[in-house]
Design an enzyme around this catalytic site. Structure first.
Site, PDB file in Angstrom:
ATOM      1  N   HIS A  40      46.224  35.699  39.306  1.00 36.96           N
ATOM      2  CA  HIS A  40      46.332  36.409  40.628  1.00 36.96           C
ATOM      3  C   HIS A  40      46.525  37.798  40.464  1.00 36.96           C
ATOM      4  O   HIS A  40      47.308  38.365  41.244  1.00 36.96           O
ATOM      5  CB  HIS A  40      47.030  35.842  41.671  1.00 36.96           C
ATOM      6  CG  HIS A  40      46.422  35.852  43.092  1.00 36.96           C
ATOM      7  ND1 HIS A  40      46.597  34.803  43.973  1.00 36.96           N
ATOM      8  CD2 HIS A  40      45.793  36.944  43.711  1.00 36.96           C
ATOM      9  CE1 HIS A  40      46.074  35.307  44.902  1.00 36.96           C
ATOM     10  NE2 HIS A  40      45.612  36.642  44.888  1.00 36.96           N
TER      11      HIS A  40
ATOM     12  N   GLU B 169      49.198  27.733  43.185  1.00 32.67           N
ATOM     13  CA  GLU B 169      49.602  28.887  42.405  1.00 32.67           C
ATOM     14  C   GLU B 169      51.113  28.761  42.230  1.00 32.67           C
ATOM     15  O   GLU B 169      51.707  28.596  43.334  1.00 32.67           O
ATOM     16  CB  GLU B 169      49.401  30.103  42.793  1.00 32.67           C
ATOM     17  CG  GLU B 169      47.555  30.340  42.748  1.00 32.67           C
ATOM     18  CD  GLU B 169      46.997  31.657  43.238  1.00 32.67           C
ATOM     19  OE1 GLU B 169      47.980  32.323  43.685  1.00 32.67           O
ATOM     20  OE2 GLU B 169      45.693  31.792  43.299  1.00 32.67           O
TER      21      GLU B 169
ATOM     22  N   MET C  26      29.130  39.570  50.913  1.00 26.39           N
ATOM     23  CA  MET C  26      28.885  40.868  50.696  1.00 26.39           C
ATOM     24  C   MET C  26      29.616  41.768  51.746  1.00 26.39           C
ATOM     25  O   MET C  26      29.024  42.567  52.443  1.00 26.39           O
ATOM     26  CB  MET C  26      27.418  41.256  50.702  1.00 26.39           C
ATOM     27  CG  MET C  26      27.118  42.637  50.258  1.00 26.39           C
ATOM     28  SD  MET C  26      27.413  42.728  48.668  1.00 26.39           S
ATOM     29  CE  MET C  26      26.102  42.138  47.807  1.00 26.39           C
ATOM     30  N   GLY C  27      31.115  41.749  51.709  1.00 29.31           N
ATOM     31  CA  GLY C  27      31.908  42.646  52.385  1.00 29.31           C
ATOM     32  C   GLY C  27      32.155  43.817  51.400  1.00 29.31           C
ATOM     33  O   GLY C  27      31.323  44.220  50.673  1.00 29.31           O
ATOM     34  N   ARG C  28      33.394  44.315  51.726  1.00 31.71           N
ATOM     35  CA  ARG C  28      33.910  45.557  51.106  1.00 31.71           C
ATOM     36  C   ARG C  28      33.775  45.329  49.208  1.00 31.71           C
ATOM     37  O   ARG C  28      33.263  46.054  48.637  1.00 31.71           O
ATOM     38  CB  ARG C  28      35.229  46.119  51.373  1.00 31.71           C
ATOM     39  CG  ARG C  28      35.243  46.584  52.921  1.00 31.71           C
ATOM     40  CD  ARG C  28      36.555  46.833  53.086  1.00 31.71           C
ATOM     41  NE  ARG C  28      36.948  47.291  54.635  1.00 31.71           N
ATOM     42  CZ  ARG C  28      37.394  46.273  55.389  1.00 31.71           C
ATOM     43  NH1 ARG C  28      37.975  45.409  54.927  1.00 31.71           N
ATOM     44  NH2 ARG C  28      37.511  46.929  56.683  1.00 31.71           N
ATOM     45  N   ILE C  29      34.508  44.186  48.757  1.00 29.36           N
ATOM     46  CA  ILE C  29      34.649  43.869  47.487  1.00 29.36           C
ATOM     47  C   ILE C  29      33.415  43.503  47.058  1.00 29.36           C
ATOM     48  O   ILE C  29      32.863  43.888  45.952  1.00 29.36           O
ATOM     49  CB  ILE C  29      35.894  42.559  47.314  1.00 29.36           C
ATOM     50  CG1 ILE C  29      36.998  43.312  47.683  1.00 29.36           C
ATOM     51  CG2 ILE C  29      35.871  42.232  45.953  1.00 29.36           C
ATOM     52  CD1 ILE C  29      38.055  42.318  47.609  1.00 29.36           C
TER      53      ILE C  29
ATOM     54  N   SER D 116      38.750  35.609  44.880  1.00 25.79           N
ATOM     55  CA  SER D 116      38.783  35.621  46.383  1.00 25.79           C
ATOM     56  C   SER D 116      40.234  34.698  46.660  1.00 25.79           C
ATOM     57  O   SER D 116      41.183  35.174  46.627  1.00 25.79           O
ATOM     58  CB  SER D 116      37.734  35.217  46.908  1.00 25.79           C
ATOM     59  OG  SER D 116      37.148  33.974  46.689  1.00 25.79           O
ATOM     60  N   ARG D 117      39.707  33.364  46.867  1.00 25.05           N
ATOM     61  CA  ARG D 117      40.875  32.333  47.209  1.00 25.05           C
ATOM     62  C   ARG D 117      40.449  31.315  46.315  1.00 25.05           C
ATOM     63  O   ARG D 117      39.561  30.637  46.265  1.00 25.05           O
ATOM     64  CB  ARG D 117      40.975  31.955  48.692  1.00 25.05           C
ATOM     65  CG  ARG D 117      41.628  33.120  49.231  1.00 25.05           C
ATOM     66  CD  ARG D 117      43.230  33.347  49.019  1.00 25.05           C
ATOM     67  NE  ARG D 117      43.661  34.368  50.027  1.00 25.05           N
ATOM     68  CZ  ARG D 117      43.958  35.782  49.437  1.00 25.05           C
ATOM     69  NH1 ARG D 117      43.410  36.013  48.196  1.00 25.05           N
ATOM     70  NH2 ARG D 117      44.641  36.533  50.251  1.00 25.05           N
TER      71      ARG D 117
END
Length: 314
Positions: free
Chosen positions: A281, A262, A154-157, A232-233
């Site tokens: 992406h 990728e 639960m960060g900025r994004i 995310s990744r």
């Protein structure tokens, strides 16, 4: 001074660097430069402007004898040997915050697309296979409104996705290292989040603790009617385990903007599933956001060369 730009970049921002009296060595092709090209050109540069497609590892950093600053045109920095750079006193700039809302838009778009089978419907029409105007059991999907959304990280994004979910009257649960008092959501364990969620959204950085955090054992905890969403990744998910989960119907589907390798191989087994939505992406790919990222990345670079405080610094 001299800087190395390791990717094809907007001309106006390259011009800004040159107009600052700095010599630019730039890779201008679509594909990422080979490591040999970087090593051949990095020895005397004062700064590097890179993207997440370019590994700035210990070998590259060691070869750059005059390096003062590395500015990455990304919010992620797992492509940089941060420890090595900091041990040499090299400044590190990145571009967080500016892409938060844009990425959250895409994540919520992926949720809607995979739950309501939007991509499948579009394909059906384009292939001329929509034969009956309307029928009760045609292309049935899942509701999003009122469901349980689990956010891993639960960060900025994560918080931006949470705000969108509240507009859909969703119950939001989350995992995080710390409790977030500024949101009306329940902090739960990782295992409980997987068991309870109708939609599992991943918004974590890639590091030793998050590598393959979604694997066979964790996928088995999810509901059979649940969807996995990742922007995310790619390496946060063990893709072999995800393929198995989809083949054996442990979960209802997935929507992915990032992948372990990728670009994803055209023969990758994930491409065979109609209940999987894939995007290349593009989490931050809007005109506004990509140009704002460019502005910040260039300013980080120039400030680092001048020995000033960066806008965003690791």
């Amino acid at each position: 001074m001299k800087v190395l730009i390791t990717f094809r970049f907007f001309d106006e921002w390259v011009k800004k660097i040159v107009e600052s009296g700095i010599e630019v060595i730039q890779w201008k092709e679509e594909k990422a430069p080979p490591k040999k090209w970087i090593l051949d050109n990095v020895s005397n540069v004062d700064g590097i402007l890179c993207t997440l497609n370019t590994k700035i590892d210990k070998e590259v950093i060691s070869a750059a004898k005059n390096l003062k600053v590395i500015s990455t045109y990304s919010v992620g920095f797992d492509h940089i040997d941060v420890k090595e750079a900091k041990s040499r006193g090299i400044r590190l700039g990145y571009t967080p915050e500016v892409l938060t809302e844009t990425t959250a838009d895409l994540i919520f778009g992926l949720i809607l697309a995979v739950a309501r089978r939007i991509v499948e419907g579009d394909k059906l029409i384009r292939e001329g296979k929509w034969m009956i105007p309307w029928q009760p059991d045609f292309l049935l999907g899942y509701d999003v409104y009122g469901k349980t959304l689990g956010i891993i990280g639960m960060g900025r994004i994560g918080k931006a996705v949470y705000r969108r979910a509240k507009g859909f009257n969703m119950r939001v649960i989350y995992t995080s290292r710390t409790k977030k008092d500024d949101i009306d959501a329940e902090l739960v364990s990782f295992e409980e989040l997987l068991k309870q969620s109708d939609f599992v959204v991943i918004t974590v950085d890639l590091n030793e603790s998050t590598y393959h955090m979604i694997n066979e054992s964790t996928l088995r905890l999810m509901k059979k009617t649940a969807f996995l969403i990742n922007a995310s990744r790619g390496k946060v998910i063990d893709e072999k385990a995800l393929v198995k989960a989809l083949e054996e119907k442990w979960i209802a589907g997935a929507a992915l903007d990032v992948f372990e390798e990728e670009p994803i191989n055209k023969d990758h087994p994930l491409l065979k599933f109609s209940n999987v939505v894939l995007t290349p992406h593009i989490g931050s790919a809007t005109f506004e956001t990509r140009h704002k990222m460019a502005e910040i990345a260039v300013e980080n670079l120039l400030r680092g060369l001048r020995g000033e405080k960066l806008i965003y610094e690791l």
